[in-house]
Design a protein around this motif. Structure first.
Motif, PDB file in Angstrom:
ATOM      1  N   MET A 116      -5.967  -1.025   4.940  1.00 56.36           N
ATOM      2  CA  MET A 116      -6.440  -2.411   4.948  1.00 56.36           C
ATOM      3  C   MET A 116      -5.686  -3.229   3.904  1.00 56.36           C
ATOM      4  SD  MET A 116      -8.713  -2.678   7.301  1.00 56.36           S
ATOM      5  CE  MET A 116      -9.501  -4.227   6.886  1.00 56.36           C
ATOM      6  N   LEU A 117      -5.617  -4.541   4.133  1.00 57.41           N
ATOM      7  CA  LEU A 117      -5.008  -5.428   3.159  1.00 57.41           C
ATOM      8  C   LEU A 117      -5.861  -5.475   1.904  1.00 57.41           C
ATOM      9  CD1 LEU A 117      -3.782  -8.391   5.319  1.00 57.41           C
ATOM     10  CD2 LEU A 117      -2.583  -7.574   3.327  1.00 57.41           C
ATOM     11  N   SER A 118      -5.276  -5.190   0.741  1.00 52.82           N
ATOM     12  CA  SER A 118      -6.002  -5.278  -0.510  1.00 52.82           C
ATOM     13  C   SER A 118      -6.043  -6.723  -0.960  1.00 52.82           C
ATOM     14  CB  SER A 118      -5.320  -4.414  -1.579  1.00 52.82           C
ATOM     15  OG  SER A 118      -4.001  -4.829  -1.780  1.00 52.82           O
ATOM     16  N   ASN A 119      -6.925  -7.010  -1.941  1.00 48.39           N
ATOM     17  CA  ASN A 119      -7.109  -8.377  -2.398  1.00 48.39           C
ATOM     18  C   ASN A 119      -5.852  -8.958  -3.032  1.00 48.39           C
ATOM     19  OD1 ASN A 119      -9.763  -8.456  -1.539  1.00 48.39           O
ATOM     20  ND2 ASN A 119     -10.556  -7.643  -3.461  1.00 48.39           N
ATOM     21  N   ASN A 120      -4.984  -8.070  -3.546  1.00 52.09           N
ATOM     22  CA  ASN A 120      -3.778  -8.561  -4.215  1.00 52.09           C
ATOM     23  C   ASN A 120      -2.541  -8.478  -3.327  1.00 52.09           C
ATOM     24  OD1 ASN A 120      -3.521  -5.793  -4.202  1.00 52.09           O
ATOM     25  ND2 ASN A 120      -2.622  -5.662  -6.248  1.00 52.09           N
ATOM     26  N   SER A 153       9.743   5.425   5.070  1.00 49.24           N
ATOM     27  CA  SER A 153      10.255   4.994   3.763  1.00 49.24           C
ATOM     28  C   SER A 153       9.317   3.987   3.100  1.00 49.24           C
ATOM     29  CB  SER A 153      11.666   4.413   3.903  1.00 49.24           C
ATOM     30  OG  SER A 153      11.677   3.151   4.533  1.00 49.24           O
ATOM     31  N   TYR A 154       8.524   3.272   3.894  1.00 50.48           N
ATOM     32  CA  TYR A 154       7.573   2.311   3.322  1.00 50.48           C
ATOM     33  C   TYR A 154       6.276   2.977   2.879  1.00 50.48           C
ATOM     34  CZ  TYR A 154      10.788  -1.366   4.372  1.00 50.48           C
ATOM     35  OH  TYR A 154      11.919  -2.147   4.371  1.00 50.48           O
ATOM     36  N   SER A 155       6.013   4.170   3.373  1.00 48.18           N
ATOM     37  CA  SER A 155       4.841   4.912   2.894  1.00 48.18           C
ATOM     38  C   SER A 155       5.085   5.504   1.513  1.00 48.18           C
ATOM     39  CB  SER A 155       4.483   6.036   3.878  1.00 48.18           C
ATOM     40  OG  SER A 155       5.438   7.089   3.826  1.00 48.18           O
ATOM     41  N   LEU A 156       6.338   5.469   1.046  1.00 48.64           N
ATOM     42  CA  LEU A 156       6.711   6.038  -0.250  1.00 48.64           C
ATOM     43  C   LEU A 156       6.928   4.967  -1.313  1.00 48.64           C
ATOM     44  CD1 LEU A 156       9.384   8.610   1.030  1.00 48.64           C
ATOM     45  CD2 LEU A 156       6.965   9.037   0.587  1.00 48.64           C
ATOM     46  N   GLN A 157       6.691   3.719  -0.994  1.00 46.36           N
ATOM     47  CA  GLN A 157       6.979   2.635  -1.930  1.00 46.36           C
ATOM     48  C   GLN A 157       6.145   2.735  -3.207  1.00 46.36           C
ATOM     49  OE1 GLN A 157       9.481   0.067  -1.474  1.00 46.36           O
ATOM     50  NE2 GLN A 157      10.015   1.694  -0.022  1.00 46.36           N
ATOM     51  N   THR A 158       6.714   2.254  -4.295  1.00 43.36           N
ATOM     52  CA  THR A 158       6.057   2.328  -5.600  1.00 43.36           C
ATOM     53  C   THR A 158       4.932   1.308  -5.743  1.00 43.36           C
ATOM     54  OG1 THR A 158       7.827   0.908  -6.447  1.00 43.36           O
ATOM     55  CG2 THR A 158       8.048   3.285  -6.812  1.00 43.36           C
ATOM     56  N   VAL A 159       4.812   0.382  -4.801  1.00 43.30           N
ATOM     57  CA  VAL A 159       3.687  -0.542  -4.745  1.00 43.30           C
ATOM     58  C   VAL A 159       3.086  -0.485  -3.342  1.00 43.30           C
ATOM     59  CG1 VAL A 159       4.616  -2.094  -6.512  1.00 43.30           C
ATOM     60  CG2 VAL A 159       5.160  -2.509  -4.108  1.00 43.30           C
ATOM     61  N   ILE A 189       2.891  -4.455   6.844  1.00 41.31           N
ATOM     62  CA  ILE A 189       4.093  -4.310   7.671  1.00 41.31           C
ATOM     63  C   ILE A 189       3.867  -4.997   9.010  1.00 41.31           C
ATOM     64  CG2 ILE A 189       5.605  -2.694   8.887  1.00 41.31           C
ATOM     65  CD1 ILE A 189       4.962  -0.629   6.720  1.00 41.31           C
ATOM     66  N   ILE A 190       4.821  -5.818   9.407  1.00 39.81           N
ATOM     67  CA  ILE A 190       4.823  -6.429  10.736  1.00 39.81           C
ATOM     68  C   ILE A 190       6.043  -5.893  11.471  1.00 39.81           C
ATOM     69  CG2 ILE A 190       4.786  -8.559  12.077  1.00 39.81           C
ATOM     70  CD1 ILE A 190       2.480  -8.512  10.190  1.00 39.81           C
ATOM     71  N   VAL A 191       5.826  -5.167  12.564  1.00 39.99           N
ATOM     72  CA  VAL A 191       6.956  -4.704  13.385  1.00 39.99           C
ATOM     73  C   VAL A 191       7.224  -5.761  14.451  1.00 39.99           C
ATOM     74  CG1 VAL A 191       7.835  -2.939  14.933  1.00 39.99           C
ATOM     75  CG2 VAL A 191       6.437  -2.276  12.969  1.00 39.99           C
ATOM     76  N   LEU A 250      -2.180   5.488  11.404  1.00 43.46           N
ATOM     77  CA  LEU A 250      -3.217   6.475  11.107  1.00 43.46           C
ATOM     78  C   LEU A 250      -2.894   7.297   9.870  1.00 43.46           C
ATOM     79  CD1 LEU A 250      -4.044   7.833  14.690  1.00 43.46           C
ATOM     80  CD2 LEU A 250      -5.523   6.433  13.229  1.00 43.46           C
ATOM     81  N   GLN A 251      -1.626   7.621   9.690  1.00 43.07           N
ATOM     82  CA  GLN A 251      -1.225   8.532   8.620  1.00 43.07           C
ATOM     83  C   GLN A 251      -0.998   7.856   7.277  1.00 43.07           C
ATOM     84  OE1 GLN A 251       2.289  10.311  10.285  1.00 43.07           O
ATOM     85  NE2 GLN A 251       1.188  11.268  11.988  1.00 43.07           N
ATOM     86  N   SER A 252      -0.530   6.604   7.274  1.00 41.53           N
ATOM     87  CA  SER A 252      -0.057   5.990   6.031  1.00 41.53           C
ATOM     88  C   SER A 252      -1.134   5.284   5.225  1.00 41.53           C
ATOM     89  CB  SER A 252       1.049   4.983   6.342  1.00 41.53           C
ATOM     90  OG  SER A 252       0.514   3.843   6.992  1.00 41.53           O
ATOM     91  N   GLY A 253      -2.126   4.727   5.898  1.00 44.62           N
ATOM     92  CA  GLY A 253      -3.122   3.928   5.193  1.00 44.62           C
ATOM     93  C   GLY A 253      -2.673   2.499   4.948  1.00 44.62           C
TER      94      GLY A 253
END
Length: 275
Positions: free
Chosen positions: A1-5, A27-33, A38-40, A58-61
């Motif tokens: 879900m989209l977080s508040n920040n 590669s985006y599931s590994l980002q430091t933030v 994501i919009i495909v 389902l897998q990334s959150g």
């Protein structure tokens, strides 16, 4: 879900490359933030692409939205405008479904952003033999961003390997001295959403060849400054041919760009809003 920040929307364009899109999304599931969605932006792919996106969701959150249109030839400008409209972040990062992002990609774009400014990144092109070696494990270990690993696998040695530097000091120096102009290159560019909305998004008359540069030129005419970050915001580009490239569309696009430059246009009537 989209977080508040949540502040950023990463817009990834794709067309019938589900195996590559799977790697790119990973590669985006590994980002430091994680404060991004994501919009495909899907220009008419078949069901295989949807299955990849659904599995990743389902897998990334991470929040991911699949914006799709019917396949009607190369219509990238139209799907990108739809993706911009669907985005929830106030800051947009544009990239392609053949560009794998380093772990600090989103964080670096967000750290370097400035009001009334667009960040112009680049990519490091992988040769075919390296492209065929990319896997989930390679991305997990960030090996595709490691110069020594690439050279060992067959990537030719060149100055362009400096695009993969991890040194912020070196990156800042190279960004300042590079002769390459800061432009809107769709594989790695970011800007505030309001700045691209103010010029009415992409010109939907345009096919392959300079469609991203043209929207950037309108943004420049409208007072947005472009900053060079090609050595800071890092992604690698998977090798492929471009069968959709043709001289007729290139000439047509060149004429639109000529008019944009000559008349210092800041708006298109063929964009998000139709007039």
């Amino acid at each position: 879900m989209l977080s508040n920040n949540t502040t950023a929307s990463v817009i990834i364009s794709t067309y019938n490359k589900p195996n590559w899109l799977k790697l790119v999304l990973h590669s985006y599931s590994l980002q430091t933030v994680t404060n991004f969605e994501i919009i495909v932006a899907d220009d008419g792919s078949d069901e295989k692409t949807k299955l990849v996106i659904d599995a990743f969701a389902l897998q990334s959150g991470l929040q991911i939205t699949h914006v799709w249109q019917k396949d009607d030839g190369f219509q990238k400008t139209k799907i990108l405008n739809k993706a911009i409209t669907a985005s929830k972040g106030d800051y947009l990062i544009f990239t392609d479904g053949d560009c794998i992002a380093r772990q600090d990609f989103v964080e670096t774009h967000l750290k370097l952003r400035k009001v009334n400014c667009a960040l112009s990144g680049g990519y490091f092109k992988l040769v075919d033999c390296i492209t065929n070696s990319i896997s989930i494990d390679v991305i997990n270990n960030q090996q595709c961003f490691n110069k020594d690993w690439l050279l060992k696998k067959g990537q030719p040695k060149s100055f362009k390997l400096n695009k993969l530097t991890k040194s912020k000091l070196k990156a800042n120096i190279l960004n300042r001295i590079t002769p390459t102009k800061a432009t809107f290159d769709g594989m790695n560019i970011s800007c505030y959403k309001k700045d691209i909305l103010n010029v009415n998004g992409f010109d939907e008359r345009m096919k392959y060849g300079g469609l991203d540069r043209e929207v950037g030129e309108r943004m420049m005419n409208n007072g947005v400054q472009f900053k060079q970050v090609r050595y800071s915001c890092i992604c690698v580009h998977l090798h492929h041919d471009r069968p959709y490239k043709n001289e007729e569309s290139l000439a047509f696009n060149a004429e639109i760009r000529r008019a944009t430059k000559q008349n210092k246009l800041t708006y298109t009537n063929f964009g998000i809003e139709k007039k």
